[in-house]
Write an enzyme that holds these catalytic residues in place. Sequence first.
Site, PDB file in Angstrom:
ATOM      1  N   THR A 301       0.832  -1.207   0.000  1.00 57.13           N
ATOM      2  CA  THR A 301       0.000   0.000   0.000  1.00 57.13           C
ATOM      3  C   THR A 301       0.860   1.248   0.000  1.00 57.13           C
ATOM      4  O   THR A 301       0.581   2.228  -0.696  1.00 57.13           O
ATOM      5  CB  THR A 301      -0.946   0.009   1.216  1.00 57.13           C
ATOM      6  N   TRP A 304       2.390   1.600  -3.393  1.00 57.54           N
ATOM      7  CA  TRP A 304       1.349   1.992  -4.352  1.00 57.54           C
ATOM      8  C   TRP A 304       1.121   3.502  -4.323  1.00 57.54           C
ATOM      9  O   TRP A 304       0.888   4.124  -5.360  1.00 57.54           O
ATOM     10  CB  TRP A 304       0.045   1.276  -4.021  1.00 57.54           C
ATOM     11  N   HIS A 305       1.220   4.098  -3.137  1.00 62.45           N
ATOM     12  CA  HIS A 305       0.883   5.514  -2.998  1.00 62.45           C
ATOM     13  C   HIS A 305       1.930   6.457  -3.579  1.00 62.45           C
ATOM     14  O   HIS A 305       1.622   7.629  -3.802  1.00 62.45           O
ATOM     15  CB  HIS A 305       0.651   5.861  -1.528  1.00 62.45           C
ATOM     16  N   GLY A 306       3.140   6.005  -3.796  1.00 58.57           N
ATOM     17  CA  GLY A 306       4.115   6.940  -4.343  1.00 58.57           C
ATOM     18  C   GLY A 306       5.457   6.293  -4.615  1.00 58.57           C
ATOM     19  O   GLY A 306       5.730   5.158  -4.212  1.00 58.57           O
ATOM     20  N   PHE A 446      -0.425   9.506  -7.403  1.00 60.94           N
ATOM     21  CA  PHE A 446      -0.258   8.275  -6.638  1.00 60.94           C
ATOM     22  C   PHE A 446      -0.397   7.063  -7.548  1.00 60.94           C
ATOM     23  O   PHE A 446      -0.874   7.138  -8.641  1.00 60.94           O
ATOM     24  CB  PHE A 446      -1.265   8.190  -5.505  1.00 60.94           C
TER      25      PHE A 446
END
Length: 446
Positions: A301, A304-306, A446
């Site tokens: 996670t 995935w965000h950056g 993102f």
Amino acid sequence: MSFNSLSFLFLFFPIFLILYRLVPVKGCAPLLCAGSLVFYAVGVKGDLLQLALLCAITLFGVLGCALVQGKGKRKKWLLALWLTLTAAPLVCVKLSGLLPGRTLALPLGLSFYTFQTLALLVYAWQGGELSAVDAAAGILMFPKLISGPLAEPEALVQSVSAPKRNKTRLDAGLEEFILGLACKVVIADRLAGILGQIRVRGVQGISVPLAWLGVLGFALRLYFDFWGYSRMAVGVGKMLGMRLPNNFDHPYCATSVAEFWRRWHITLGRWFRTYIYIPLGGSRNGPWRMILSTFAVWLLTGIWHGTGWNYVLWGVMMFVLILAERLVYGEALRRLPLLGHLYLPLVIALSWVFFMTATPGEALRYFLRLFGGGGAGGGNGDFLAALRPCWPYLTLGLIGSTPLPGRLWARISGSGFAWVLLFGLFWVCMYFMLTAAGEAFLYFSF
């Protein structure tokens, strides 16, 4: 193309909506594919590489759905191959931010349409029925193409293959869209200036109150920015006769981090639970498997965000907090909800520091400044200077993050008075859009 752009509001979407409601049901999915490609091409300003990547992943996903459809365990290796190759571009971009050398730029929407394609592949492999054009429309659907929400495959296929085009959904969608637009334009964009002032002054040159104001402002900005986008996406979907899932449920009113993530970006959490947590064993095979599954979910996670180590550290922070709640103090939070309401906003707001800063070093300096360290800082005058223009929007954000406005609106929704308010709210949004620089949606990166 962005939902909060004049070209979308007054050109693309009105034309597309008229055409969409005129064509027969069988023509809806092909028209949706064509319109979505135009929408994306405008959004990437004609960047052929990004457009080619979207088309390639879509065609590859459609072919994969046809090959694995209904194969079950007999073709597990084929599914694994297709999932790996589909995810490869996203994995390469994300890992480039963790390795020495040049970080690859994230193509617009890659995280979202890749995850949607992976879900459709698994759905087809499990026996779900979908045609090639429905699979393509499910991937390309422009309301959710760039920033979600991630739709469950079965509901998505039903929506694109047989949209329910009627006045009730049209009215409900328009209402949802205007409310989402207001979240973005009236609240989120007005709060962007706080972080801008902090970046101009430098973290070591700001006062402690301004550092805390920055955290509060960013927490509310991020929420109303993405909640606004999600509401607009759901609204556009309704106007087209489709049903997209809600993505938020007043997350800042939660009393634990675990509950917060059941309320924030709901569809992403559902995706990770369905395709990562449960396949890894989840909580069914003892505490150690649960810990491993939870760690894998939050590590992925974060990535995935950056692109960068800040997002890995943020994911690890979420893992530690959720594990601590589960094993140590979660029961206390359940028994003392007031304690939870104090604890949750504080730890989540602090976690956003990793999103506000570019490197672990910058994040550390910001944490130090919050608690009086990391430099001499500035006088409290900077806090008042930043607060003065934004306090009305902070107030709106704090009230709007509770269920109260939604409950009040539910009493008048659909009435003539509500439409008068929506009409006025729309033109307030137009005023802000025309008199101030618009801000890109945060989740686009993102």
